[in-house]
Structure formats: C-alpha cells, structure tokens
Design a protein around this motif. Structure first.
Motif, PDB file in Angstrom:
ATOM      1  N   MET A   1      39.711  52.821  43.305  1.00 32.25           N
ATOM      2  CA  MET A   1      40.712  51.784  43.435  1.00 32.25           C
ATOM      3  C   MET A   1      40.670  50.884  42.208  1.00 32.25           C
ATOM      4  N   MET A   2      40.871  51.470  41.070  1.00 32.42           N
ATOM      5  CA  MET A   2      40.861  50.675  39.858  1.00 32.42           C
ATOM      6  C   MET A   2      42.225  50.068  39.610  1.00 32.42           C
ATOM      7  N   ARG A   3      42.267  49.099  38.780  1.00 31.96           N
ATOM      8  CA  ARG A   3      43.533  48.444  38.483  1.00 31.96           C
ATOM      9  C   ARG A   3      43.883  48.684  37.036  1.00 31.96           C
ATOM     10  N   TRP A   4      45.086  49.113  36.826  1.00 30.15           N
ATOM     11  CA  TRP A   4      45.595  49.380  35.489  1.00 30.15           C
ATOM     12  C   TRP A   4      46.738  48.437  35.210  1.00 30.15           C
ATOM     13  N   ARG A   5      46.792  47.939  34.029  1.00 24.54           N
ATOM     14  CA  ARG A   5      47.919  47.113  33.624  1.00 24.54           C
ATOM     15  C   ARG A   5      48.964  48.056  33.072  1.00 24.54           C
ATOM     16  N   GLY A  28      38.864  44.128  42.043  1.00 29.04           N
ATOM     17  CA  GLY A  28      38.571  42.743  42.151  1.00 29.04           C
ATOM     18  C   GLY A  28      38.029  41.969  41.008  1.00 29.04           C
ATOM     19  N   ALA A  29      37.761  40.748  41.378  1.00 27.02           N
ATOM     20  CA  ALA A  29      37.217  39.819  40.409  1.00 27.02           C
ATOM     21  C   ALA A  29      36.553  38.689  41.134  1.00 27.02           C
ATOM     22  N   ALA A  30      35.309  38.578  41.033  1.00 25.73           N
ATOM     23  CA  ALA A  30      34.594  37.439  41.559  1.00 25.73           C
ATOM     24  C   ALA A  30      33.125  37.760  41.660  1.00 25.73           C
ATOM     25  N   ASP A  85      42.730  38.016  38.690  1.00 20.82           N
ATOM     26  CA  ASP A  85      42.852  36.691  39.288  1.00 20.82           C
ATOM     27  C   ASP A  85      41.787  36.563  40.371  1.00 20.82           C
ATOM     28  N   ARG A  86      40.746  35.835  40.081  1.00 18.35           N
ATOM     29  CA  ARG A  86      39.597  35.729  40.984  1.00 18.35           C
ATOM     30  C   ARG A  86      39.953  35.130  42.344  1.00 18.35           C
ATOM     31  N   SER A  87      41.049  34.437  42.428  1.00 14.57           N
ATOM     32  CA  SER A  87      41.439  33.868  43.718  1.00 14.57           C
ATOM     33  C   SER A  87      42.082  34.922  44.628  1.00 14.57           C
ATOM     34  N   LEU A  88      42.415  36.085  44.067  1.00 10.97           N
ATOM     35  CA  LEU A  88      43.111  37.116  44.836  1.00 10.97           C
ATOM     36  C   LEU A  88      42.277  38.369  45.094  1.00 10.97           C
ATOM     37  N   VAL A  89      41.064  38.407  44.585  1.00  8.11           N
ATOM     38  CA  VAL A  89      40.242  39.604  44.755  1.00  8.11           C
ATOM     39  C   VAL A  89      38.851  39.240  45.260  1.00  8.11           C
ATOM     40  N   THR A  90      38.207  40.215  45.873  1.00  9.07           N
ATOM     41  CA  THR A  90      36.871  39.996  46.427  1.00  9.07           C
ATOM     42  C   THR A  90      35.805  40.328  45.387  1.00  9.07           C
ATOM     43  N   ASP A  91      34.564  39.950  45.695  1.00 15.37           N
ATOM     44  CA  ASP A  91      33.442  40.300  44.822  1.00 15.37           C
ATOM     45  C   ASP A  91      33.337  41.815  44.677  1.00 15.37           C
ATOM     46  N   ALA A  92      33.516  42.520  45.779  1.00 14.23           N
ATOM     47  CA  ALA A  92      33.417  43.985  45.751  1.00 14.23           C
ATOM     48  C   ALA A  92      34.501  44.588  44.851  1.00 14.23           C
ATOM     49  N   GLN A  93      35.694  44.043  44.912  1.00 16.28           N
ATOM     50  CA  GLN A  93      36.777  44.539  44.064  1.00 16.28           C
ATOM     51  C   GLN A  93      36.476  44.266  42.588  1.00 16.28           C
ATOM     52  N   TYR A  94      35.924  43.102  42.317  1.00 13.19           N
ATOM     53  CA  TYR A  94      35.532  42.767  40.947  1.00 13.19           C
ATOM     54  C   TYR A  94      34.502  43.776  40.435  1.00 13.19           C
ATOM     55  N   GLU A  95      33.473  44.015  41.228  1.00 11.24           N
ATOM     56  CA  GLU A  95      32.417  44.945  40.829  1.00 11.24           C
ATOM     57  C   GLU A  95      32.962  46.363  40.680  1.00 11.24           C
TER      58      GLU A  95
END
Length: 124
Positions: A1-5, A28-30, A85-95
């Motif tokens: 579930m990676m994010r691509w721009r 994610g991000a956080a 955007d750290r306000s929209l993603v979880t720690d797990a998503q960030y990692e």
C-alpha cells in the motif's frame, strides 16, 4: 500500500483523491523521530548522486515514463514519508512508506529522485 505521486493533475488532489488517481492505498506518516531521522537519507540525494540524473539510463527511463499514456507506478513519483500529511495517516502507514523506499534498488532510488526533479518535486 505505497503511495505514489502521480504526474500533473493528481499532484493537486487531496490524499483521498490522490489514492484513487494512483490506484493505491494511502500510506502513512507519523513515525517516530528515530525512524524518520534514520530513513530520511533514502529519499534525499547523497553527495555526488544528483549528477546521475544526466546519465543515459536515468534520462531514458524518465523519457519513457513521460511518453507513456498510462499512469502507473513506473511513471509516477513515489511519495516520501516527509511529504505525507501526518494529520491524515497513521504511524503504521508512515512506516510502510519508509519501507517502500527501503525496497528500492539503488538505481530505482536514483530514478525516483531524478523523476521527482523532472516533475518539479525537487527534494534537495
């Protein structure tokens, strides 16, 4: 579930819209400060690497990506964890996003950094 721009239009969409446009789930991000600091080097040029953007292999991959009529991960810029955007993603998503950068081969990492510059996402 990676994010691509994605190229042009998708870059201005909100996270949910970007996810739909890129066809991927939002990562994610956080994460912790330690993981952020240790991983940050992956999505920034190391000394002397920026010049690799002028190598034929990298330029050829970028030209092929730009010529494609189909939007895919191969012709889209991989989001860095810092760009999420750290306000929209979880720690797990960030990692998870950090993990996607760790999975890149050295050549793919350089390609992603150079593609980002080509698409005006300069990360220097």
């Amino acid at each position: 579930m990676m994010r691509w721009r994605a190229d042009i239009g998708c870059a201005v969409l909100v996270v949910v819209g970007l996810t739909a446009c890129a066809g991927r789930s939002v990562p994610g991000a956080a994460g912790t400060a330690a993981s952020s600091a240790s991983s940050q080097v992956l999505w920034q040029f190391h000394p002397g690497e920026r010049e690799r953007c002028s190598e034929q292999m990298v330029k050829g991959r970028i030209a092929k990506a730009k010529a494609s009529n189909i939007e895919s991960n191969e012709n889209s810029v991989l989001e860095t964890p810092d760009e999420l955007d750290r306000s929209l993603v979880t720690d797990a998503q960030y990692e998870e996003q950090v993990g996607e950068w760790k999975k890149l081969s050295p050549d793919d990492r350089i390609y992603q950094l150079c593609l980002a510059i080509d698409q005006h996402f300069d990360r220097s």
